[in-house]
Design a protein around this motif. Sequence first.
Motif, short mmCIF file in Angstrom:
data_model
loop_
_atom_site.label_atom_id
_atom_site.label_comp_id
_atom_site.label_asym_id
_atom_site.label_seq_id
_atom_site.Cartn_x
_atom_site.Cartn_y
_atom_site.Cartn_z
N VAL A 75 35.25 -9.27 0.12
CA VAL A 75 35.80 -7.95 0.40
C VAL A 75 34.82 -7.22 1.31
CG1 VAL A 75 36.33 -5.70 -0.64
CG2 VAL A 75 37.09 -7.78 -1.77
N HIS A 76 35.35 -6.48 2.26
CA HIS A 76 34.50 -5.69 3.14
C HIS A 76 34.83 -4.22 2.95
CE1 HIS A 76 33.21 -9.29 5.09
NE2 HIS A 76 34.41 -9.57 5.55
N LYS A 77 33.84 -3.39 3.21
CA LYS A 77 34.09 -1.95 3.20
C LYS A 77 34.09 -1.45 4.64
CE LYS A 77 32.85 2.40 1.17
NZ LYS A 77 31.78 3.28 0.79
N LEU A 86 40.29 -7.02 2.22
CA LEU A 86 39.94 -8.41 1.96
C LEU A 86 39.37 -9.04 3.21
CD1 LEU A 86 42.87 -10.25 0.18
CD2 LEU A 86 40.67 -9.62 -0.79
N CYS A 87 38.43 -9.93 3.05
CA CYS A 87 37.94 -10.68 4.20
C CYS A 87 39.06 -11.61 4.66
CB CYS A 87 36.72 -11.51 3.80
SG CYS A 87 36.11 -12.52 5.15
N SER A 88 39.32 -11.60 5.95
CA SER A 88 40.40 -12.45 6.44
C SER A 88 39.87 -13.76 7.03
CB SER A 88 41.26 -11.70 7.47
OG SER A 88 40.46 -11.29 8.55
N HIS A 89 38.58 -13.96 6.92
CA HIS A 89 37.99 -15.21 7.37
C HIS A 89 37.15 -15.79 6.24
CE1 HIS A 89 39.06 -14.40 11.55
NE2 HIS A 89 38.74 -13.16 11.31
N GLN A 90 36.74 -17.01 6.43
CA GLN A 90 35.80 -17.58 5.47
C GLN A 90 34.41 -17.19 5.92
OE1 GLN A 90 36.44 -19.26 2.68
NE2 GLN A 90 38.63 -19.00 2.97
N HIS A 91 33.88 -16.17 5.33
CA HIS A 91 32.59 -15.68 5.78
C HIS A 91 31.49 -16.01 4.78
CE1 HIS A 91 34.29 -12.57 8.74
NE2 HIS A 91 34.21 -13.77 9.24
N GLU A 92 30.95 -17.20 4.93
CA GLU A 92 29.86 -17.59 4.05
C GLU A 92 28.55 -16.98 4.57
OE1 GLU A 92 30.22 -19.62 1.47
OE2 GLU A 92 32.11 -20.65 1.80
N HIS A 93 28.53 -16.69 5.86
CA HIS A 93 27.26 -16.47 6.54
C HIS A 93 26.82 -15.02 6.61
CE1 HIS A 93 30.61 -16.23 9.26
NE2 HIS A 93 29.92 -15.41 10.00
N HIS A 94 27.68 -14.08 6.24
CA HIS A 94 27.26 -12.70 6.38
C HIS A 94 27.95 -11.81 5.35
CE1 HIS A 94 31.00 -11.07 7.81
NE2 HIS A 94 31.15 -12.16 8.50
N HIS A 95 27.43 -10.65 5.23
CA HIS A 95 28.05 -9.70 4.30
C HIS A 95 28.71 -8.56 5.05
CE1 HIS A 95 26.50 -11.87 1.00
NE2 HIS A 95 25.26 -11.73 1.42
N ARG A 96 28.47 -8.50 6.35
CA ARG A 96 29.09 -7.44 7.13
C ARG A 96 30.02 -8.10 8.14
NH1 ARG A 96 29.63 -2.76 5.50
NH2 ARG A 96 29.95 -2.18 7.65
N ALA A 97 30.98 -7.35 8.60
CA ALA A 97 31.93 -7.95 9.52
C ALA A 97 32.28 -6.97 10.62
CB ALA A 97 33.17 -8.38 8.76
N GLN A 98 33.06 -7.45 11.53
CA GLN A 98 33.45 -6.62 12.67
C GLN A 98 34.96 -6.40 12.62
OE1 GLN A 98 31.46 -9.58 13.14
NE2 GLN A 98 29.73 -8.22 12.79
#
Length: 150
Positions: A75-77, A86-98
């Motif tokens: 989940v992203h804020k 919800l995260c729409s990608h498989q983001h194992e590598h980071h906690h922040r997104a764009q």
Amino acid sequence: MNSHTQQLLIEAEQRCRQSGRQWTSQRADVLSVLADCRGPVTAYELLDAIKAVHPNPKPATVYRALEFFMELGLVHKLDSANRFVLCSHQHEHHHRAQFLICDSCGHVDEVPVPGNLLKLLESEADKLGFTMADKGLEIHGKCRDCTKQH
Ligand SMILES: [Zn+2]
Ligand SMILES: [Zn+2]
């Protein structure tokens, strides 16, 4: 609960157990309700939606579950919109997104930003002696559908 949400819960439970954390039905409920919301929601809206599953949800429990899923990267804020998505990608590598955020309808697209772009930003910040604590990007504008309507 649709099959997409079911799949999401299975993956979330796996990731949770892999990281040695506890999977609880309360957490599962928060995630499944968020998945059913199909878009970014405020904590308050989420709490409201959870009332359909639990008559008396405790706000603190819901916030803690959200923080837990943010730590797992599920989940992203959106700080600028104060909403959770919800995260729409498989983001194992980071906690922040764009994100690209539509100001007209609230639609949000999570976009992969190439690492070298982030590095570029970092080096610009570096020149200014600025330490970036948060590499999440939130870009506001108008989505395709809203652009078409004008
Ligand atoms: Zn993500
Ligand atoms: Zn829009």
